[in-house]
Design a protein around this motif. Structure first.
Motif, PDB file in Angstrom:
ATOM      1  N   PRO A   1       0.772  -1.247   0.000  1.00  0.00           N
ATOM      2  CA  PRO A   1       0.000   0.000   0.000  1.00  0.00           C
ATOM      3  C   PRO A   1       0.808   1.305   0.000  1.00  0.00           C
ATOM      4  O   PRO A   1       0.492   2.215   0.752  1.00  0.00           O
ATOM      5  CB  PRO A   1      -0.802  -0.123   1.296  1.00  0.00           C
ATOM      6  N   PHE A   2       1.815   1.408  -0.840  1.00  0.00           N
ATOM      7  CA  PHE A   2       2.555   2.664  -0.961  1.00  0.00           C
ATOM      8  C   PHE A   2       2.642   3.021  -2.437  1.00  0.00           C
ATOM      9  O   PHE A   2       2.632   2.147  -3.295  1.00  0.00           O
ATOM     10  CB  PHE A   2       3.964   2.542  -0.360  1.00  0.00           C
ATOM     11  N   SER A   3       2.757   4.293  -2.721  1.00  0.00           N
ATOM     12  CA  SER A   3       2.820   4.752  -4.111  1.00  0.00           C
ATOM     13  C   SER A   3       4.173   4.403  -4.736  1.00  0.00           C
ATOM     14  O   SER A   3       5.161   4.152  -4.038  1.00  0.00           O
ATOM     15  CB  SER A   3       2.614   6.266  -4.170  1.00  0.00           C
ATOM     16  N   VAL A   4       4.215   4.433  -6.049  1.00  0.00           N
ATOM     17  CA  VAL A   4       5.464   4.206  -6.777  1.00  0.00           C
ATOM     18  C   VAL A   4       6.502   5.244  -6.363  1.00  0.00           C
ATOM     19  O   VAL A   4       7.674   4.921  -6.146  1.00  0.00           O
ATOM     20  CB  VAL A   4       5.221   4.253  -8.306  1.00  0.00           C
ATOM     21  N   GLU A   5       6.063   6.484  -6.227  1.00  0.00           N
ATOM     22  CA  GLU A   5       6.985   7.549  -5.822  1.00  0.00           C
ATOM     23  C   GLU A   5       7.581   7.266  -4.443  1.00  0.00           C
ATOM     24  O   GLU A   5       8.772   7.486  -4.218  1.00  0.00           O
ATOM     25  CB  GLU A   5       6.262   8.905  -5.821  1.00  0.00           C
ATOM     26  N   ASP A   6       6.747   6.765  -3.538  1.00  0.00           N
ATOM     27  CA  ASP A   6       7.205   6.433  -2.189  1.00  0.00           C
ATOM     28  C   ASP A   6       8.222   5.284  -2.243  1.00  0.00           C
ATOM     29  O   ASP A   6       9.229   5.296  -1.532  1.00  0.00           O
ATOM     30  CB  ASP A   6       6.013   6.058  -1.317  1.00  0.00           C
ATOM     31  N   TRP A   7       7.955   4.287  -3.088  1.00  0.00           N
ATOM     32  CA  TRP A   7       8.881   3.161  -3.228  1.00  0.00           C
ATOM     33  C   TRP A   7      10.238   3.627  -3.748  1.00  0.00           C
ATOM     34  O   TRP A   7      11.276   3.188  -3.250  1.00  0.00           O
ATOM     35  CB  TRP A   7       8.299   2.098  -4.163  1.00  0.00           C
ATOM     36  N   PHE A   8      10.230   4.500  -4.739  1.00  0.00           N
ATOM     37  CA  PHE A   8      11.506   4.952  -5.288  1.00  0.00           C
ATOM     38  C   PHE A   8      12.253   5.858  -4.317  1.00  0.00           C
ATOM     39  O   PHE A   8      13.476   5.824  -4.250  1.00  0.00           O
ATOM     40  CB  PHE A   8      11.316   5.593  -6.666  1.00  0.00           C
TER      41      PHE A   8
ATOM     42  N   ALA B   1       5.684  -2.325   8.801  1.00  0.00           N
ATOM     43  CA  ALA B   1       4.954  -1.117   9.184  1.00  0.00           C
ATOM     44  C   ALA B   1       3.471  -1.399   9.388  1.00  0.00           C
ATOM     45  O   ALA B   1       2.777  -0.626  10.050  1.00  0.00           O
ATOM     46  CB  ALA B   1       5.138  -0.035   8.128  1.00  0.00           C
ATOM     47  N   GLY B   2       3.006  -2.519   8.836  1.00  0.00           N
ATOM     48  CA  GLY B   2       1.610  -2.915   9.029  1.00  0.00           C
ATOM     49  C   GLY B   2       0.629  -1.875   8.556  1.00  0.00           C
ATOM     50  O   GLY B   2       0.716  -1.384   7.440  1.00  0.00           O
TER      51      GLY B   2
END
Length: 151
Positions: free
Chosen positions: A87-94, A127-128
């Motif tokens: 549940p995280f955005s692509v931007e957050d992953w990068f 992080a759950g």
């Protein structure tokens, strides 16, 4: 993909990212040129330009794909599939990916991109429900400081 051969879309995106900073433009052009010559599609080079804050990180991703024996496009596809699972955005992953890369660069280490992706997945799962509302970058920064990265 030098400045004379950049496709107009990449050149326009590069202008938006770095403005008139000539040294930054040259660094991004070199990174994109290396990436495309290593097999990264121009579309994915454009995507990475938008997602990464540093051309050096693009270079490390491409080098890591080569060490893993896969093309940069295959590596990115696998990474995007993993991103879609949590549940995280692509931007957050990068942004989180860059935290790990920065640590590896600082420590003069390198690992395959899928190892980093696995670490990010573990951090995201750890992080759950993320009641604190932290970004994945913040979670990874905290985890890497607290527990390190052994990948």
């Amino acid at each position: 993909m030098s400045s004379t051969s950049l496709n107009p879309e990449f050149s326009k995106a590069l202008d938006a990212k770095v403005g008139s900073a000539r040294s930054a433009r040259m660094a991004w052009e070199r990174a994109a040129e290396k990436a495309v010559s290593a097999g990264l599609s121009e579309a994915n080079a454009l995507r990475l330009l938008a997602l990464f804050s540093s051309p050096r990180h693009m270079e490390h991703l491409v080098q890591g794909a080569a060490r893993a024996g896969s093309s940069p496009d295959q590596t990115l596809e696998a990474f995007f599939q993993r991103v879609d699972e949590l549940p995280f955005s692509v931007e957050d992953w990068f942004a989180a990916f860059e935290v790990v890369l920065a640590r590896l660069i600082r420590d003069s280490r390198s690992v395959k991109p899928e190892v980093i992706a696995g670490y990010l997945s573990c951090c995201a799962e750890f992080a759950g429900n993320n009641e604190a509302g932290q970004s994945l970058r913040e979670i990874v920064s905290e985890m890497i400081e607290r527990y390190g990265f052994d990948g």
